[in-house]
Design a protein around this motif. Structure first.
Motif, short mmCIF file in Angstrom:
data_model
loop_
_atom_site.label_atom_id
_atom_site.label_comp_id
_atom_site.label_asym_id
_atom_site.label_seq_id
_atom_site.Cartn_x
_atom_site.Cartn_y
_atom_site.Cartn_z
N ASP A 419 0.87 -1.32 0.07
CA ASP A 419 -0.08 -0.12 -0.06
C ASP A 419 0.80 1.08 0.13
O ASP A 419 0.73 2.38 -0.66
CB ASP A 419 -1.01 -0.03 1.30
N ILE A 420 1.64 1.25 0.87
CA ILE A 420 2.92 2.44 0.77
C ILE A 420 3.53 2.51 -0.22
O ILE A 420 3.47 3.67 -0.91
CB ILE A 420 3.65 2.16 2.10
N LEU A 421 4.14 1.59 -0.81
CA LEU A 421 4.81 1.59 -2.34
C LEU A 421 3.83 2.23 -3.37
O LEU A 421 4.19 3.22 -4.09
CB LEU A 421 5.14 0.39 -2.53
N MET A 422 2.54 1.52 -3.39
CA MET A 422 1.80 2.10 -4.59
C MET A 422 1.06 3.54 -4.32
O MET A 422 0.95 4.13 -5.23
CB MET A 422 0.46 1.22 -4.74
N GLU A 423 0.84 3.85 -3.19
CA GLU A 423 0.72 5.40 -3.01
C GLU A 423 1.75 6.38 -3.43
O GLU A 423 1.27 7.35 -3.64
CB GLU A 423 0.42 5.43 -1.22
N THR A 424 3.00 6.10 -3.29
CA THR A 424 3.97 6.86 -3.81
C THR A 424 3.75 7.20 -5.42
O THR A 424 4.19 8.15 -5.77
CB THR A 424 5.40 6.32 -3.65
N GLY A 425 3.27 6.27 -6.09
CA GLY A 425 3.07 6.40 -7.72
C GLY A 425 4.58 6.09 -8.14
O GLY A 425 4.28 6.31 -9.61
N ALA A 426 5.16 5.86 -7.47
CA ALA A 426 6.78 5.77 -8.12
C ALA A 426 6.90 4.56 -8.78
O ALA A 426 7.88 4.26 -9.60
CB ALA A 426 7.80 5.95 -7.40
#
Length: 463
Positions: A419-426
């Protein structure tokens, strides 16, 4: 060993400690961080010649998978440390891999590297000391080294190669009916990486920078890329962790259930592109639009780097065309493989093509690579940038996952990390991998793993 000397448990002790040691600076050193004493004094001991004892910080369901990964392979201490260029006059390591930069080094696999013309060819010969040498039928393997898939395919057609694992993109459609053409599953994700520390995001807040990246993702027509470039029935990726990966306790990770639900269907975003969604996200980041196009007062342009391959370049061109619909200007820069890896690793890019085949079948493999200190952290998380996300929470979460003894709780923590990774959009997933190859009809015995490893030691060529 291939020189006839004994391969013992002590060789593994040396090799694992070497891989973990900070002075070695191995990209994959973090894969040993589940062993007590990491990184300076791994708790691995040799009990005689044939028994290795390893003390873990917590139960590890995939430990045997790790032991089968190349980072855990043994290397011969005397060969490594005698190599020219290994250390400088003061004893500091200057090139930990100096021992294997030319042919002739000692190894312990089914074949030995006999000759190596860099960027052209490699020749391997059978290792008579390998434990199953009696079942190795082919005495010599000759590899063509090239980034030119057109030249590779031409060599195959001419009968100069028995096996290839790349073909030009415009040949795939016609080859599908050829019995020598094969499509096999992989466990991994093809994606686009944004450098979170790039000057591209200067002047933006953390949230605005993420919105820009998510907007770009929403513009990409993934199905068109699959239909026109991939052409091998790939599946649209709506998460970074690929479909089919295990959850660590008997189930499949990418599943919406009572314990976890993805934000959109079975992923983090809709499969279909949406210019409306993209424009709304860009407007939230301060960009202005006129008649569906970026206003000249708020331009958006960046460089997209990729390595040399008709497929990678074609995907870059698809993305370029998709983004142009709203006025985003993408310049494609194609570089050789070594330069590509070095630039991406060093963070000398705005946006880059990327891909990751799992090293083992557990989500932690595709999560821990994004910790601040990981040698595979191409997105440069935790390494600065005015609009880069804070990363201590993610690093701490990975440490918590690695220490967990409750496999159900561990799965929930891994979902939280993604979730944290995908929230960055990177990380912008495009599709879940599969693989293709061609082999001559008289060739047998080849097999490959879900992780992209190809095995030739039991191959044979019928005369």
């Amino acid at each position: 060993w291939s020189d006839g000397s004994a391969l013992t448990a002590a060789d593994f002790v040396y090799s694992w400690k070497r891989a973990a040691a900070p002075e070695t600076a191995a990209d994959y050193s973090y894969m040993l961080n589940g062993i007590v004493g990491y990184p300076d004094n791994l708790n691995v001991t040799a009990d005689g010649d044939d028994k290795l004892t390893v003390v873990l910080t917590a139960p590890c369901a995939y430990m045997l998978d790790l032991a089968a990964f190349p980072t855990f392979y043994p290397v011969k201490q005397s060969v490594v440390e005698a190599a020219e260029g290994f250390k400088d006059a003061s004893g500091a390591i200057i090139d930990a891999g100096a021992w294997a930069t030319e042919a002739g080094f000692v190894s312990c696999g089914a074949y030995m590297l006999e000759s190596w013309t860099h960027n052209e060819s490699m020749v391997y010969v059978k290792n008579p000391y390998w434990y199953d040498a009696d079942n190795v039928k082919i005495a010599k393997l000759e590899f063509m080294l090239s980034a030119d898939d057109t030249a590779i395919f031409a060599a195959y057609q001419a009968g100069n190669l028995d096996f290839i694992d790349t073909v030009p993109t415009d040949e795939i459609k016609n080859l599908k009916s050829n019995p020598e053409f094969h499509i096999i599953p992989n466990l991994g994700t093809y994606y686009v990486t944004f450098n979170v520390g790039s000057p591209l995001f200067e002047g933006k807040t953390v949230e605005q920078a993420a919105a820009v990246r998510k907007a770009i993702s929403r513009l990409i027509n993934r199905q068109y890329i699959i239909d026109t470039v991939g052409q091998c029935e790939q599946e649209i990726a709506t998460s970074f962790i690929p479909a089919g990966m295990a959850d660590g306790h008997g189930g499949v990770f990418k599943t919406s259930d009572a314990e976890f639900a993805y934000p959109v269907g079975n992923g983090y975003f809709a499969e279909e592109p949406s210019e409306a969604d993209a424009i709304a996200l860009l407007e939230s980041a301060g960009y202005k639009f006129t008649d569906g196009k970026l206003d000249a007062s708020t331009p958006l342009a960046f460089e997209y780097i990729t390595n040399e391959s008709t497929g990678h370049i074609a995907i870059a061109q698809c993305i370029q065309a998709d983004l142009a619909k709203v006025g985003i200007v993408v310049t494609i820069k194609t570089v050789d493989w070594d330069t590509f890896l070095a630039e991406r690793k060093a963070g000398n890019f705005d946006v880059a093509r990327n891909g990751w085949l799992a090293d083992f079948n557990d989500p932690i493999n595709m999560l821990e690579m994004w910790t601040t200190e990981s040698g595979n952290n191409d997105a440069q998380y935790g390494r600065g940038g005015s609009a880069a996300p804070a990363w201590a929470e993610f690093d701490g979460l990975i440490a918590q996952i690695k220490a967990s003894t409750d496999f159900v709780e561990r799965e929930a923590l891994m979902h939280a990390a993604e979730d944290i990774l995908m929230e960055t959009g990177a990380l912008c997933p495009i599709y879940y991998y599969n693989d293709l190859y061609m082999q001559k009809a008289n060739m047998s015995g080849f097999y490959a793993s879900l992780f992209g490893t190809k095995y030739f030691m039991y191959c044979d060529i019928a005369k």
